[in-house]
Write an enzyme that holds these catalytic residues in place. Structure first.
Site, short mmCIF file in Angstrom:
data_model
loop_
_atom_site.label_atom_id
_atom_site.label_comp_id
_atom_site.label_asym_id
_atom_site.label_seq_id
_atom_site.Cartn_x
_atom_site.Cartn_y
_atom_site.Cartn_z
N SER A 195 0.71 -1.19 -0.07
CA SER A 195 -0.08 0.04 -0.07
C SER A 195 1.05 1.24 -0.03
O SER A 195 1.62 1.58 0.81
CB SER A 195 -0.94 0.02 1.10
OG SER A 195 -1.56 1.32 1.42
N HIS A 252 -0.76 -1.19 -4.37
CA HIS A 252 -2.25 -1.05 -3.93
C HIS A 252 -2.57 0.38 -3.71
O HIS A 252 -1.62 1.05 -3.07
CB HIS A 252 -2.32 -1.51 -2.48
CG HIS A 252 -3.73 -1.69 -1.88
ND1 HIS A 252 -5.00 -2.36 -2.18
CD2 HIS A 252 -4.29 -0.88 -0.94
CE1 HIS A 252 -5.76 -2.22 -1.24
NE2 HIS A 252 -5.30 -1.33 -0.63
N ASP A 287 -4.74 3.54 -2.30
CA ASP A 287 -5.85 3.87 -1.50
C ASP A 287 -6.13 5.25 -1.62
O ASP A 287 -5.74 6.21 -1.35
CB ASP A 287 -5.27 3.92 0.04
CG ASP A 287 -5.05 2.41 0.45
OD1 ASP A 287 -6.19 1.42 0.39
OD2 ASP A 287 -3.91 2.02 0.98
N MET A 333 -8.85 8.25 -0.71
CA MET A 333 -9.69 8.50 0.29
C MET A 333 -10.30 9.96 -0.14
O MET A 333 -9.63 10.85 -0.31
CB MET A 333 -9.23 8.36 1.61
CG MET A 333 -8.57 7.19 1.87
SD MET A 333 -7.71 7.20 3.32
CE MET A 333 -6.85 5.55 3.48
N HIS A 387 -8.04 0.81 -4.63
CA HIS A 387 -8.93 0.85 -3.46
C HIS A 387 -9.82 2.03 -3.30
O HIS A 387 -9.18 2.94 -2.60
CB HIS A 387 -8.32 0.21 -2.29
CG HIS A 387 -9.18 -0.02 -0.95
ND1 HIS A 387 -8.66 -0.43 0.19
CD2 HIS A 387 -10.40 0.00 -0.87
CE1 HIS A 387 -9.70 -0.24 1.17
NE2 HIS A 387 -10.86 -0.22 0.43
N MET A 443 -12.15 4.48 -1.66
CA MET A 443 -12.82 4.70 -0.24
C MET A 443 -13.50 6.00 -0.41
O MET A 443 -13.01 6.97 0.32
CB MET A 443 -11.83 4.56 0.98
CG MET A 443 -11.53 3.33 1.49
SD MET A 443 -9.76 3.16 2.25
CE MET A 443 -8.61 3.17 0.92
N MET A 456 -11.40 -6.10 5.06
CA MET A 456 -10.60 -5.16 5.89
C MET A 456 -10.10 -5.39 7.28
O MET A 456 -11.32 -6.20 7.85
CB MET A 456 -11.67 -3.61 6.01
CG MET A 456 -11.93 -3.07 4.75
SD MET A 456 -10.28 -2.40 3.64
CE MET A 456 -9.39 -1.52 4.80
N ASP A 459 -6.62 -6.44 3.95
CA ASP A 459 -6.09 -4.88 3.77
C ASP A 459 -6.23 -4.37 5.24
O ASP A 459 -7.41 -4.23 5.68
CB ASP A 459 -7.14 -4.27 2.79
CG ASP A 459 -6.36 -2.98 2.80
OD1 ASP A 459 -5.22 -2.60 3.06
OD2 ASP A 459 -7.21 -2.17 1.97
C1 DX5 Z 1 -6.62 1.53 5.12
C2 DX5 Z 1 -6.18 1.20 3.63
C3 DX5 Z 1 -4.92 0.15 3.80
C4 DX5 Z 1 -3.74 0.68 4.47
C5 DX5 Z 1 -2.78 -0.42 4.92
O1 DX5 Z 1 -7.72 2.48 5.02
O2 DX5 Z 1 -7.17 0.75 2.92
O3 DX5 Z 1 -4.61 -0.52 2.41
O4 DX5 Z 1 -3.23 1.58 3.76
O5 DX5 Z 1 -1.73 0.05 5.61
P1 DX5 Z 1 -1.30 -0.79 6.66
O6 DX5 Z 1 -0.59 -2.03 6.45
O7 DX5 Z 1 -0.26 -0.16 7.44
O8 DX5 Z 1 -2.20 -1.22 7.64
ZN ZN Z 2 -6.45 -0.33 1.05
#
Ligand code: DX5
Ligand code: ZN
Length: 223
Positions: free
Chosen positions: A8, A33, A35, A37, A66, A68, A137, A175
């Site tokens: 990530s 990956h 993320d 948001m 991903h 969010m 998650m 994840d």
């Molecule tokens: C959380 C994200 C994850 C996160 C993972 O909202 O979707 O992908 O970045 O990071 P670690 O491995 O540090 O929990």
């Molecule tokens: Zn993620």
């Protein structure tokens, strides 16, 4: 099948994004990956289209995006056009999952559904044969570096059973909070893809951390 590892990028050093991506690109990591948001679906804002576009130029590895965000249906076309390979949306974020899955598949990309720790696994039933991936998650989404929620392991077993009983081919991606203390257990309970942010980016050698995550060691249960 050996587990796939999807680092990530949220946990990377953004002042050196190009170098960070090049290290992951040269490592044994399978996917990137990303993320995204929006500050509405989750209480944090990470990055959006320009960063996805930039990372697309820095690697040929599949981009595991991903989302969010609320109303993901509004942005699917854009994320398709940016060069995503897998697009995952949250089951909690939309009432238009079928439409989104179809749109992603029409572009020959892989479609995933992410599910938060509090959402019953049974809600996935009607989609389980339609998607390529379920992102389970291990933390409440929003931040890297959170502690893994232990009950995720039971949810993983339940999800694996659902996939087997419905003859689905969906991969299970875990994840959030994945690290060396839990990844063997996650693999033996059915995870196909492990996302790891802090574990990889806080380690001195990303390739060693990725390779170690790939490695399947005998667990206590199997000995
Ligand atoms: C959380 C994200 C994850 C996160 C993972 O909202 O979707 O992908 O970045 O990071 P670690 O491995 O540090 O929990
Ligand atoms: Zn993620």
């Amino acid at each position: 099948m050996s587990v796939k590892v999807s680092p990530s990028i949220l946990a990377a050093d953004f002042a050196n994004l190009s170098l960070e991506c090049s290290k992951i690109d040269k490592s044994n990591a399978d996917w990137f990956h990303l993320d995204v948001m929006d500050g509405l679906f989750v209480p944090n804002i990470s990055f959006g289209m320009p960063v996805v576009k930039t990372i697309r130029q820095l690697t040929k590895k599949p981009l595991d995006v991903h989302l969010m965000i609320v109303e993901p249906e509004k942005y699917i076309t854009e994320f398709i056009n940016l060069g995503s390979d897998i697009i995952t949306v949250h089951i909690e974020a939309t009432n238009n999952l079928n439409q989104i899955i179809n749109k992603i598949h029409e572009s020959s990309l892989k479609a995933g559904i992410a599910i938060n720790p509090e959402t019953p696994i049974s809600e996935l039933k009607e989609y389980i044969k339609k998607v390529d991936l379920i992102c389970l998650m291990g933390v409440n989404p929003g931040f890297a570096g959170q502690k893994f929620i232990e009950s995720t392991k039971e949810r993983l077993k339940e999800l694996k059973q659902l996939i087997i009983s419905s003859e689905s081919t969906a991969l299970i991606e875990v994840d959030g909070g994945v690290n060396k203390d839990n990844f063997q257990d996650l693999k033996s309970n059915g995870a196909d893809v492990l996302v790891a942010g802090s574990y990889i980016f806080n380690s001195p050698d990303y390739n060693i951390a990725v390779s170690y995550t790939h490695l399947t060691l005998p667990t206590n249960r199997e000995v």
